[in-house]
Design a protein around this motif. Structure first.
Motif, short mmCIF file in Angstrom:
data_model
loop_
_atom_site.label_atom_id
_atom_site.label_comp_id
_atom_site.label_asym_id
_atom_site.label_seq_id
_atom_site.Cartn_x
_atom_site.Cartn_y
_atom_site.Cartn_z
N ARG A 17 -1.09 -0.89 6.93
CA ARG A 17 -0.29 -0.18 7.93
C ARG A 17 0.86 -1.05 8.43
O ARG A 17 2.00 -0.58 8.57
N SER A 51 -0.81 -3.66 16.79
CA SER A 51 -1.68 -2.50 16.69
C SER A 51 -2.70 -2.48 17.82
O SER A 51 -2.84 -3.45 18.58
N SER A 95 1.09 0.44 16.07
CA SER A 95 0.20 1.41 15.43
C SER A 95 -0.94 1.73 16.39
O SER A 95 -1.61 0.81 16.89
#
Length: 264
Positions: free
Chosen positions: A102, A118, A201
């Motif tokens: 990601r 994240s 994220s």
């Protein structure tokens, strides 16, 4: 041609036994074709207590050096960082499934994004996990957005520096981690945010272990006078970088053409 993500881990003797769990989480990562990881484990010191816990894997480089704290250990590890991106992984933490892919996708999609973070879950001693409120919306993070939030919320950022994934050239240009006894990773996060756009994220990227030997849990970490001094120099560096108006390529105005979906 194979491209590399460099995983940088600072470790000292008390946390060395957690390396096995960190390694397991790293081996579970799936990367796009043509990509691989190289794990740099740097001992903060020169004891004989860490090496026995370092996994036997040709993708791992283990080094030792003069003790100076985790920021010094991570920065000296950059001497062996032979890849385009650097991912932070503390010795006592674990990557969540899909975290590397990601992060990589976000930065590969948009050159104006210099770093990614994240969502984090605390990993408690009984094996359970706990989240906390305050995460930003997923997507791009504008210049000075983290800095302004941090300054307005008692020096607590809305994204976690232990999850940083950063372009190596940007990390080196900023000098790596700050020369502080603690908060060196926060100092890096705010310097990154002063010079480049970031990404968040909302999917969990890290399990942040809580245990009695954790450095951030020690009394010295919350000493009022030292904390005030750390926060002062962290903010001064970030503000100075912002005032100089040096921006990572593509991030000059924070709205570079071709920015990834979700930019705000």
């Amino acid at each position: 041609m194979t491209r590399r993500i460099i995983i940088v881990t600072a470790v000292h003797a008390p946390s060395a036994h957690f390396l096995a769990d960190a390694y397991k989480s790293l081996c579970a990562q799936e990367l796009p074709a043509g990509w691989e990881w190289h794990w740099l484990i740097q001992e903060d010191g020169t004891t004989d207590q860490v090496a026995p816990h370092v996994p036997d894997d040709e993708r791992i480089t283990f080094k030792q050096g003069r003790a100076g704290g985790p920021g010094v250990a991570r920065t000296i590890a950059l001497a062996n960082a032979d890849g385009e991106y650097v991912k932070i992984l503390d010795a006592d933490d674990q990557l969540a499934p899909g975290a590397l892919a990601r992060d990589l996708a976000a930065l590969e999609a948009d050159r104006s994004i210099g770093w990614a973070t994240s969502r984090v879950l605390d990993l408690l001693p009984d094996g359970s996990t706990a989240g906390f409120p305050g995460d930003p919306d997923p997507g791009a993070i504008g210049l000075q957005e983290v800095l302004d939030y941090w300054a307005a919320h008692d020096y607590r950022a809305q994204v976690h520096p232990a999850t940083l994934f950063v372009r190596r050239d940007l990390l080196v240009a900023l000098g790596g981690w700050m020369a502080l006894p603690a908060s060196e990773d926060t100092g890096l996060l705010l310097a990154l945010n002063a010079t480049s756009r970031g990404w968040f994220s909302s999917e969990v990227g890290l399990l942040y272990r809580k245990w009695e030997g954790q450095m951030t849990g020690q009394a010295a970490h919350v000493d009022t006078a030292e904390r005030a001094a750390r926060m002062t120099v962290v903010e001064a560096r970030a503000r100075a970088l912002g005032s100089l108006r040096w921006r990572y390529p593509g991030a000059a105005d924070g709205t570079a053409p071709g920015a990834a979906a979700g930019t705000r």
